[in-house]
Design a protein around this motif. Structure first.
Motif, short mmCIF file in Angstrom:
data_model
loop_
_atom_site.label_atom_id
_atom_site.label_comp_id
_atom_site.label_asym_id
_atom_site.label_seq_id
_atom_site.Cartn_x
_atom_site.Cartn_y
_atom_site.Cartn_z
N ARG A 131 26.66 21.21 -31.37
CA ARG A 131 27.12 20.37 -32.18
C ARG A 131 26.14 19.35 -32.59
O ARG A 131 26.18 18.57 -33.63
CB ARG A 131 27.93 19.31 -31.33
N LEU A 132 24.65 19.29 -32.43
CA LEU A 132 23.96 18.66 -32.82
C LEU A 132 23.03 19.42 -33.89
O LEU A 132 21.99 18.64 -34.33
CB LEU A 132 23.02 18.20 -31.65
N ARG A 133 23.33 20.51 -34.19
CA ARG A 133 22.81 21.33 -35.31
C ARG A 133 22.64 20.43 -36.68
O ARG A 133 23.70 20.04 -36.99
CB ARG A 133 23.32 22.66 -35.52
N GLY A 134 21.51 20.26 -37.26
CA GLY A 134 21.40 19.63 -38.41
C GLY A 134 20.90 18.27 -38.18
O GLY A 134 20.79 17.35 -39.28
N LEU A 135 21.25 17.60 -37.17
CA LEU A 135 20.98 16.37 -37.12
C LEU A 135 19.49 15.96 -36.48
O LEU A 135 19.13 16.81 -35.50
CB LEU A 135 21.85 15.55 -35.94
N PRO A 136 18.76 15.00 -37.23
CA PRO A 136 17.17 14.65 -36.87
C PRO A 136 17.26 14.05 -35.45
O PRO A 136 18.19 13.20 -34.93
CB PRO A 136 16.98 13.82 -37.96
N MET A 137 16.66 14.72 -34.65
CA MET A 137 16.49 14.23 -33.17
C MET A 137 14.89 14.09 -32.74
O MET A 137 14.13 14.87 -33.31
CB MET A 137 17.21 15.39 -32.24
N TYR A 138 14.84 13.08 -31.92
CA TYR A 138 13.70 12.81 -31.15
C TYR A 138 14.14 12.76 -29.77
O TYR A 138 14.70 11.95 -29.43
CB TYR A 138 13.04 11.70 -31.59
N VAL A 139 13.41 13.62 -28.68
CA VAL A 139 13.56 13.55 -27.42
C VAL A 139 12.22 13.61 -26.73
O VAL A 139 11.30 14.35 -26.93
CB VAL A 139 14.10 14.71 -26.92
N SER A 140 11.72 12.67 -25.79
CA SER A 140 10.49 12.50 -25.36
C SER A 140 10.81 12.25 -23.76
O SER A 140 11.71 11.75 -23.40
CB SER A 140 9.87 11.25 -26.00
N SER A 141 9.59 12.73 -22.88
CA SER A 141 9.65 12.59 -21.66
C SER A 141 8.18 12.61 -21.24
O SER A 141 7.32 13.14 -21.93
CB SER A 141 10.37 13.66 -20.96
N GLY A 142 7.93 11.82 -20.08
CA GLY A 142 6.53 11.92 -19.46
C GLY A 142 6.72 13.20 -18.65
O GLY A 142 7.74 13.77 -18.29
N ASN A 143 5.41 13.36 -17.97
CA ASN A 143 5.20 14.65 -17.02
C ASN A 143 5.05 13.94 -15.68
O ASN A 143 5.09 14.58 -14.75
CB ASN A 143 4.09 15.50 -17.45
#
Length: 329
Positions: free
Chosen positions: A242-254
């Protein structure tokens, strides 16, 4: 996941298949200049100083909900919704007290909207009110964020459809899920240290422990037992198509600490390391899922723990993408 408790504290939370609760919260004193609520008008104007905010009360099925708003610098209609963590305070958004989010966007033509409250809610519509803490209302946060709040802000000239949504920790998965199910409203979604795969084995039990620790909330009253369709519906990884085509930013530390962790002390840093190791796993699962589907997303995993300084930096990293998606430079 964060809450207020005097001076700055680091995140408390949970970890492990045994679902042992690890305490969690980051805290600093509240900042920002809030003006008195004003009646809606037909176009947004700058009511608070640059880098400050105005507080408004929004009618909802849950009762009046406070929001903190920094209006678009040049009267534009674009908006960015910014969601809090598990221990969301009931008097302010920690984004306005624990980060420089207001300053980051002070000169941009986008209205920042910080919903206040909703601890342990996962910003979702619950099946019923929590049965273990005598909760007087049933959480209906998806309804609020996608119907009641946009309708209210439309009276101030804020667009119902030219919006972005981001969140930290609890709010990270929620931001992606809300965008997935309401593509007509959101043009960007971002998650900072979000638990973006809650259907992962045993994570429902980790959530059960965390929600009990933060207000004795019952996860079964939210999405039912593990395997209920609501779990999949509220899993950003499961809803990736459902997120196809939507600009996304996902971040995480390690989970590896750095200089931003120094003020929080050794014990709290260890807890934040453990939590971030979990969000890193979730981010990796999400990365692999969208890659397999051929869906574009900017996903960054680097050094860091489950604390506000890293989420502040995540928002700064996402800012150019947000402004581009909204046409709000």
């Amino acid at each position: 996941m964060a809450a207020r408790s005097g001076r700055r504290r680091a995140i408390r939370g949970w970890l492990g298949k045994a679902c042992t609760v690890i305490a969690a919260a980051v805290l600093v004193s509240s900042v920002g200049a809030a003006a008195a609520p004003a009646a809606p008008i037909h176009a947004p104007v700058l009511r608070a100083p640059a880098g400050g905010y105005e507080e408004l009360w929004v009618p909802s099925s849950m009762g009046p909900i406070k929001i903190q708003v920094q209006w678009a610098a040049r009267g534009g209609g674009a908006a960015l919704y910014v969601l809090d963590g598990l221990r969301a305070p009931n008097d302010h958004s920690q984004w306005t007290s624990d980060t420089d989010a207001l300053r980051q966007f002070a000169n941009d033509n986008v209205t920042l909207v910080f919903p206040v409250g909703g601890r342990s809610s996962f910003y979702t519509d619950w099946y019923r009110s929590s049965s273990t803490n005598r909760q007087p209302i049933t959480y209906k946060w998806e309804t609020f964020l996608t119907r009641e709040l946009p309708d209210f802000l439309a009276g101030y000239g804020v667009s119902r459809t030219n919006k972005a949504i981001v969140g930290a920790s609890m709010g990270g998965n929620a931001a992606l899920v809300l965008a997935a199910h309401h593509r007509d409203q959101f043009r960007f979604a971002g998650s900072f240290s979000g638990f973006v795969n809650p259907t992962f084995p045993m994570w429902n039990q980790a959530m059960r422990a965390a929600m009990w620790d933060e207000g004795q909330f019952n996860v079964d009253d939210m999405w039912g037992p593990a395997g209920d369709p609501a779990w999949s519906r509220n899993d950003a990884t499961a809803q990736a198509e459902r997120l196809r085509g939507l600009p996304m930013y996902v971040s995480s530390g390690n989970g590896m600490p750095g200089p931003p962790d120094l003020p929080y002390g050794a014990v709290n840093t260890v807890n934040a390391m453990a939590l971030e190791a979990m969000t890193m796993t979730a981010a990796q699962i999400f990365r692999d899922r969208v890659a397999a589907l051929g869906i574009g997303a900017r996903i960054e995993i680097g050094n860091g723990t489950h604390t506000w300084p890293y989420w502040r930096q995540g928002l700064a990293n996402a800012r150019p993408m947000i402004l581009d998606a909204l046409g709000a430079h």
